[in-house]
Write a protein that holds these residues in place. Structure first.
Motif, mmCIF file in Angstrom:
data_model
loop_
_atom_site.group_PDB
_atom_site.id
_atom_site.type_symbol
_atom_site.label_atom_id
_atom_site.label_comp_id
_atom_site.label_asym_id
_atom_site.label_seq_id
_atom_site.Cartn_x
_atom_site.Cartn_y
_atom_site.Cartn_z
ATOM 1 N N ALA A 132 0.933 4.212 1.822
ATOM 2 C CA ALA A 132 0.867 5.175 0.730
ATOM 3 C C ALA A 132 1.827 6.324 1.027
ATOM 4 O O ALA A 132 1.986 6.736 2.169
ATOM 5 C CB ALA A 132 -0.552 5.709 0.578
ATOM 6 N N GLU B 284 0.056 10.662 -2.341
ATOM 7 C CA GLU B 284 -0.371 9.589 -3.245
ATOM 8 C C GLU B 284 -1.871 9.402 -3.078
ATOM 9 O O GLU B 284 -2.388 9.422 -1.970
ATOM 10 C CB GLU B 284 0.355 8.287 -2.899
ATOM 11 C CG GLU B 284 0.019 7.145 -3.813
ATOM 12 C CD GLU B 284 0.814 5.890 -3.484
ATOM 13 O OE1 GLU B 284 0.695 4.920 -4.234
ATOM 14 O OE2 GLU B 284 1.552 5.877 -2.477
ATOM 15 N N ARG C 2 -4.213 1.873 -3.953
ATOM 16 C CA ARG C 2 -3.336 3.025 -4.078
ATOM 17 C C ARG C 2 -3.358 3.502 -5.515
ATOM 18 O O ARG C 2 -3.282 2.727 -6.440
ATOM 19 C CB ARG C 2 -1.932 2.661 -3.652
ATOM 20 C CG ARG C 2 -1.839 2.449 -2.154
ATOM 21 C CD ARG C 2 -0.546 1.866 -1.702
ATOM 22 N NE ARG C 2 0.599 2.581 -2.242
ATOM 23 C CZ ARG C 2 1.803 2.023 -2.326
ATOM 24 N NH1 ARG C 2 2.004 0.792 -1.955
ATOM 25 N NH2 ARG C 2 2.808 2.718 -2.797
ATOM 26 N N ARG D 169 -2.148 6.975 -8.201
ATOM 27 C CA ARG D 169 -0.900 7.602 -8.681
ATOM 28 C C ARG D 169 -0.410 8.644 -7.689
ATOM 29 O O ARG D 169 -1.148 9.138 -6.862
ATOM 30 C CB ARG D 169 -1.149 8.235 -10.037
ATOM 31 C CG ARG D 169 -2.183 9.327 -9.984
ATOM 32 C CD ARG D 169 -2.353 9.969 -11.344
ATOM 33 N NE ARG D 169 -3.473 10.885 -11.300
ATOM 34 C CZ ARG D 169 -3.447 12.091 -10.768
ATOM 35 N NH1 ARG D 169 -2.352 12.524 -10.182
ATOM 36 N NH2 ARG D 169 -4.494 12.876 -10.773
ATOM 37 N N ARG D 170 0.834 9.001 -7.821
ATOM 38 C CA ARG D 170 1.405 10.052 -6.999
ATOM 39 C C ARG D 170 0.943 11.401 -7.508
ATOM 40 O O ARG D 170 0.709 11.589 -8.681
ATOM 41 C CB ARG D 170 2.917 9.990 -7.010
ATOM 42 C CG ARG D 170 3.454 8.769 -6.307
ATOM 43 C CD ARG D 170 4.977 8.870 -6.186
ATOM 44 N NE ARG D 170 5.502 7.619 -5.671
ATOM 45 C CZ ARG D 170 5.558 7.304 -4.396
ATOM 46 N NH1 ARG D 170 5.113 8.115 -3.493
ATOM 47 N NH2 ARG D 170 6.051 6.146 -4.001
#
Length: 85
Positions: free
Chosen positions: A51, A55, A79, A81-82
């Motif tokens: 990641a 993130e 994972r 979203r940023r």
């Protein structure tokens, strides 16, 4: 630098398992004080990869099975979203 190495996920998964028990009203300290032990977890699922810094990583915990005095927990990570950076 700036990434979360895939090996760090195991720490996140274990922390989620402990927090899940706490949310159920059964914190790990109580488990230990009552003379119970939670055995380590068995890997086997695919981890979501490294990641990036900031993130989001979502960790989900569920009771996979329960029978008598034994239960198994399923834990997974994905994972997200940023962040805004």
């Amino acid at each position: 630098m700036g990434i979360v190495h895939h090996g760090a996920y195991l720490t996140y998964l274990e922390a989620a398992r402990v927090e899940y028990l706490r949310a159920l009203g059964y914190p790990y300290e109580r488990v230990r004080d009552e003379g119970n032990r939670l055995l380590g977890h068995r890997g086997g699922g695919a981890l979501p990869g490294a990641a990036a810094l900031d993130e989001e990583v979502d960790v989900a915990v569920r009771v996979a099975s329960a029978k008598g005095a034994t239960f198994q927990m399923g834990v997974s990570a994905t994972r997200g979203r940023r962040g805004p950076c």
